[in-house]
Design a protein around this motif. Structure first.
Motif, PDB file in Angstrom:
ATOM      1  N   TYR A  41       0.819  -1.206   0.000  1.00 51.42           N
ATOM      2  CA  TYR A  41       0.000   0.000   0.000  1.00 51.42           C
ATOM      3  C   TYR A  41       0.856   1.260   0.000  1.00 51.42           C
ATOM      4  O   TYR A  41       1.968   1.283   0.507  1.00 51.42           O
ATOM      5  CB  TYR A  41      -0.949  -0.016   1.205  1.00 51.42           C
ATOM      6  N   VAL A  42       0.313   2.306  -0.594  1.00 48.98           N
ATOM      7  CA  VAL A  42       0.975   3.607  -0.571  1.00 48.98           C
ATOM      8  C   VAL A  42       0.153   4.543   0.295  1.00 48.98           C
ATOM      9  O   VAL A  42      -1.059   4.395   0.427  1.00 48.98           O
ATOM     10  CB  VAL A  42       1.117   4.204  -1.994  1.00 48.98           C
ATOM     11  N   LEU A  43       0.813   5.510   0.892  1.00 43.26           N
ATOM     12  CA  LEU A  43       0.151   6.437   1.796  1.00 43.26           C
ATOM     13  C   LEU A  43      -0.280   7.690   1.038  1.00 43.26           C
ATOM     14  O   LEU A  43       0.522   8.314   0.351  1.00 43.26           O
ATOM     15  CB  LEU A  43       1.102   6.818   2.937  1.00 43.26           C
ATOM     16  N   LEU A  44      -1.561   8.050   1.179  1.00 41.49           N
ATOM     17  CA  LEU A  44      -2.110   9.229   0.513  1.00 41.49           C
ATOM     18  C   LEU A  44      -2.688  10.194   1.536  1.00 41.49           C
ATOM     19  O   LEU A  44      -3.180   9.786   2.576  1.00 41.49           O
ATOM     20  CB  LEU A  44      -3.230   8.840  -0.467  1.00 41.49           C
ATOM     21  N   CYS A  45      -2.668  11.473   1.203  1.00 49.68           N
ATOM     22  CA  CYS A  45      -3.343  12.474   2.017  1.00 49.68           C
ATOM     23  C   CYS A  45      -4.847  12.213   1.958  1.00 49.68           C
ATOM     24  O   CYS A  45      -5.403  12.041   0.871  1.00 49.68           O
ATOM     25  CB  CYS A  45      -3.033  13.875   1.494  1.00 49.68           C
ATOM     26  N   PRO A  46      -5.556  12.187   3.097  1.00 55.73           N
ATOM     27  CA  PRO A  46      -6.995  11.914   3.073  1.00 55.73           C
ATOM     28  C   PRO A  46      -7.818  13.056   2.499  1.00 55.73           C
ATOM     29  O   PRO A  46      -8.996  12.890   2.214  1.00 55.73           O
ATOM     30  CB  PRO A  46      -7.327  11.693   4.554  1.00 55.73           C
ATOM     31  N   ASN A  47      -7.194  14.217   2.297  1.00 59.47           N
ATOM     32  CA  ASN A  47      -7.938  15.375   1.802  1.00 59.47           C
ATOM     33  C   ASN A  47      -7.821  15.528   0.286  1.00 59.47           C
ATOM     34  O   ASN A  47      -8.822  15.650  -0.406  1.00 59.47           O
ATOM     35  CB  ASN A  47      -7.441  16.648   2.482  1.00 59.47           C
ATOM     36  N   CYS A  48      -6.586  15.489  -0.236  1.00 58.40           N
ATOM     37  CA  CYS A  48      -6.394  15.709  -1.676  1.00 58.40           C
ATOM     38  C   CYS A  48      -5.845  14.488  -2.403  1.00 58.40           C
ATOM     39  O   CYS A  48      -5.656  14.521  -3.605  1.00 58.40           O
ATOM     40  CB  CYS A  48      -5.474  16.903  -1.917  1.00 58.40           C
ATOM     41  N   TRP A  49      -5.551  13.406  -1.678  1.00 57.79           N
ATOM     42  CA  TRP A  49      -5.063  12.153  -2.236  1.00 57.79           C
ATOM     43  C   TRP A  49      -3.668  12.276  -2.838  1.00 57.79           C
ATOM     44  O   TRP A  49      -3.230  11.462  -3.633  1.00 57.79           O
ATOM     45  CB  TRP A  49      -6.037  11.592  -3.282  1.00 57.79           C
ATOM     46  N   ASN A  50      -2.918  13.307  -2.414  1.00 55.79           N
ATOM     47  CA  ASN A  50      -1.534  13.418  -2.829  1.00 55.79           C
ATOM     48  C   ASN A  50      -0.712  12.331  -2.139  1.00 55.79           C
ATOM     49  O   ASN A  50      -0.959  11.983  -0.984  1.00 55.79           O
ATOM     50  CB  ASN A  50      -1.004  14.809  -2.432  1.00 55.79           C
ATOM     51  N   LYS A  51       0.277  11.781  -2.832  1.00 57.05           N
ATOM     52  CA  LYS A  51       1.153  10.781  -2.233  1.00 57.05           C
ATOM     53  C   LYS A  51       2.072  11.454  -1.218  1.00 57.05           C
ATOM     54  O   LYS A  51       2.722  12.454  -1.517  1.00 57.05           O
ATOM     55  CB  LYS A  51       1.971  10.090  -3.319  1.00 57.05           C
ATOM     56  N   VAL A  52       2.117  10.919  -0.010  1.00 59.93           N
ATOM     57  CA  VAL A  52       2.924  11.503   1.063  1.00 59.93           C
ATOM     58  C   VAL A  52       3.783  10.428   1.698  1.00 59.93           C
ATOM     59  O   VAL A  52       3.604   9.236   1.460  1.00 59.93           O
ATOM     60  CB  VAL A  52       2.016  12.161   2.131  1.00 59.93           C
ATOM     61  N   SER A  53       4.721  10.873   2.524  1.00 59.88           N
ATOM     62  CA  SER A  53       5.601   9.962   3.229  1.00 59.88           C
ATOM     63  C   SER A  53       5.001   9.584   4.571  1.00 59.88           C
ATOM     64  O   SER A  53       4.253  10.360   5.180  1.00 59.88           O
ATOM     65  CB  SER A  53       6.970  10.625   3.447  1.00 59.88           C
ATOM     66  N   VAL A  54       5.346   8.414   5.051  1.00 62.14           N
ATOM     67  CA  VAL A  54       4.842   7.968   6.335  1.00 62.14           C
ATOM     68  C   VAL A  54       5.330   8.857   7.474  1.00 62.14           C
ATOM     69  O   VAL A  54       4.733   8.904   8.552  1.00 62.14           O
ATOM     70  CB  VAL A  54       5.242   6.484   6.573  1.00 62.14           C
ATOM     71  N   ASP A  55       6.414   9.594   7.234  1.00 56.94           N
ATOM     72  CA  ASP A  55       6.965  10.482   8.265  1.00 56.94           C
ATOM     73  C   ASP A  55       6.423  11.903   8.182  1.00 56.94           C
ATOM     74  O   ASP A  55       6.730  12.733   9.052  1.00 56.94           O
ATOM     75  CB  ASP A  55       8.498  10.520   8.153  1.00 56.94           C
ATOM     76  N   ASP A  56       5.623  12.220   7.152  1.00 54.48           N
ATOM     77  CA  ASP A  56       5.100  13.578   6.992  1.00 54.48           C
ATOM     78  C   ASP A  56       4.034  13.884   8.038  1.00 54.48           C
ATOM     79  O   ASP A  56       3.179  13.043   8.325  1.00 54.48           O
ATOM     80  CB  ASP A  56       4.484  13.758   5.598  1.00 54.48           C
ATOM     81  N   ASN A  57       4.087  15.094   8.586  1.00 55.44           N
ATOM     82  CA  ASN A  57       3.050  15.556   9.511  1.00 55.44           C
ATOM     83  C   ASN A  57       1.987  16.366   8.783  1.00 55.44           C
ATOM     84  O   ASN A  57       0.860  16.493   9.268  1.00 55.44           O
ATOM     85  CB  ASN A  57       3.664  16.391  10.631  1.00 55.44           C
ATOM     86  N   TYR A  58       2.357  16.948   7.627  1.00 55.15           N
ATOM     87  CA  TYR A  58       1.418  17.743   6.841  1.00 55.15           C
ATOM     88  C   TYR A  58       1.591  17.410   5.367  1.00 55.15           C
ATOM     89  O   TYR A  58       2.690  17.076   4.918  1.00 55.15           O
ATOM     90  CB  TYR A  58       1.645  19.253   7.047  1.00 55.15           C
ATOM     91  N   CYS A  59       0.496  17.503   4.607  1.00 54.52           N
ATOM     92  CA  CYS A  59       0.556  17.291   3.165  1.00 54.52           C
ATOM     93  C   CYS A  59       1.239  18.473   2.494  1.00 54.52           C
ATOM     94  O   CYS A  59       0.906  19.632   2.773  1.00 54.52           O
ATOM     95  CB  CYS A  59      -0.858  17.102   2.605  1.00 54.52           C
ATOM     96  N   GLY A  60       2.173  18.182   1.577  1.00 52.67           N
ATOM     97  CA  GLY A  60       2.886  19.260   0.895  1.00 52.67           C
ATOM     98  C   GLY A  60       2.056  19.966  -0.157  1.00 52.67           C
ATOM     99  O   GLY A  60       2.420  21.043  -0.615  1.00 52.67           O
ATOM    100  N   ILE A  61       0.903  19.386  -0.560  1.00 51.07           N
ATOM    101  CA  ILE A  61       0.055  19.995  -1.578  1.00 51.07           C
ATOM    102  C   ILE A  61      -1.045  20.856  -0.965  1.00 51.07           C
ATOM    103  O   ILE A  61      -1.216  22.017  -1.323  1.00 51.07           O
ATOM    104  CB  ILE A  61      -0.574  18.914  -2.482  1.00 51.07           C
ATOM    105  N   CYS A  62      -1.802  20.283  -0.018  1.00 51.82           N
ATOM    106  CA  CYS A  62      -2.946  21.018   0.524  1.00 51.82           C
ATOM    107  C   CYS A  62      -2.757  21.476   1.969  1.00 51.82           C
ATOM    108  O   CYS A  62      -3.590  22.216   2.499  1.00 51.82           O
ATOM    109  CB  CYS A  62      -4.224  20.181   0.421  1.00 51.82           C
ATOM    110  N   GLY A  63      -1.679  21.029   2.625  1.00 52.18           N
ATOM    111  CA  GLY A  63      -1.423  21.464   3.995  1.00 52.18           C
ATOM    112  C   GLY A  63      -2.194  20.700   5.054  1.00 52.18           C
ATOM    113  O   GLY A  63      -2.137  21.042   6.233  1.00 52.18           O
ATOM    114  N   LYS A  64      -2.914  19.646   4.659  1.00 56.67           N
ATOM    115  CA  LYS A  64      -3.706  18.871   5.602  1.00 56.67           C
ATOM    116  C   LYS A  64      -2.818  18.223   6.655  1.00 56.67           C
ATOM    117  O   LYS A  64      -1.772  17.666   6.353  1.00 56.67           O
ATOM    118  CB  LYS A  64      -4.474  17.789   4.840  1.00 56.67           C
ATOM    119  N   SER A  65      -3.240  18.319   7.925  1.00 61.33           N
ATOM    120  CA  SER A  65      -2.521  17.642   8.991  1.00 61.33           C
ATOM    121  C   SER A  65      -2.659  16.139   8.816  1.00 61.33           C
ATOM    122  O   SER A  65      -3.755  15.621   8.605  1.00 61.33           O
ATOM    123  CB  SER A  65      -3.078  18.064  10.354  1.00 61.33           C
ATOM    124  N   LEU A  66      -1.542  15.433   8.891  1.00 56.04           N
ATOM    125  CA  LEU A  66      -1.550  13.989   8.718  1.00 56.04           C
ATOM    126  C   LEU A  66      -1.397  13.264  10.051  1.00 56.04           C
ATOM    127  O   LEU A  66      -1.118  12.070  10.083  1.00 56.04           O
ATOM    128  CB  LEU A  66      -0.420  13.572   7.774  1.00 56.04           C
TER     129      LEU A  66
END
Length: 219
Positions: A41-66
């Protein structure tokens, strides 16, 4: 792209089956609906579905808290398979689905400026078929990349479930602050299709261009 086996996914994270697109329990190794094995499985932002890293706290595209939010699955981290149609169809990549006897041809291509639904829509599972399309449109509406968008509906026939999905699509497009035009094609003898387009126009206040088409006998 971040990948990890299903056994490493936490309970408050969401798994989507690569075959049917349905949410699956994180404790399962196989989808209970279609039997597909759940892995890679790959990790996606739940807001914009951008691919993110498992270590990210925020999405780099929409800024959603992860950050993880137990008991609130809609905001949880979301894992989907790398080869899933849900991933491959998500904005900004173009969608190009060939028409079949039961499902419409769909093109959603920002680079070409083409947004078209054509053919017949009577899928056995409309929710499953349109899920990646709705996800793409959600991201498109959020980003609003074009000054003007022309969306073409050239559907000869669709069932009741599809009519509700079309309503949802048009309502999503109505949230775009930039110019949106709907081109609604219908057989000149199909009053119901014409009236449905008029109802959508009234509900959403979008600009509809109505295009009656000739019947096969007249062509």
């Amino acid at each position: 792209m971040s990948k990890q086996p299903i056994e490493d996914i936490d309970d408050d994270e969401v798994v989507i089956c690569s075959n049917c697109g349905r949410e699956a329990e994180t404790t399962n190794n196989f989808c209970t609906y279609c039997g597909t094995k759940l892995r890679n499985y790959v990790l996606l932002c739940p807001n914009c579905w951008n691919k993110v890293s498992v270590d990210d706290n925020y999405c780099g595209i929409c800024g959603k808290s992860l950050s993880k939010t137990p008991n609130k699955r809609s905001d949880a981290k979301r894992f989907v398979p790398a080869n899933s149609p849900v991933v491959s169809s998500v904005y900004p990549e173009a969608v190009n689905i060939a028409e079949t006897v039961k499902t419409p041809g769909i093109i959603l291509d920002i680079d070409q400026g083409i947004f078209e639904f054509s053919g017949k829509s009577v899928p056995e599972d409309a929710a499953k078929f349109y899920e990646p399309i709705l996800a793409w449109i959600d991201a498109f509406v959020q980003d609003q990349p074009l000054a003007k968008s022309v969306v073409v509906f050239r559907l000869g026939y669709f069932n009741t479930t599809t009519s509700k999905i079309i309503l949802g699509i048009v309502q999503k497009l109505a949230k775009i602050k930039k110019e949106v035009i709907i081109r609604w094609y219908y057989s000149q003898e199909d009053e119901e299709m014409q009236e449905y387009g008029e109802v959508l126009e009234e509900i959403t206040r979008l600009k509809f261009e109505m295009y009656p088409t000739a019947t096969e006998d007249e062509e």
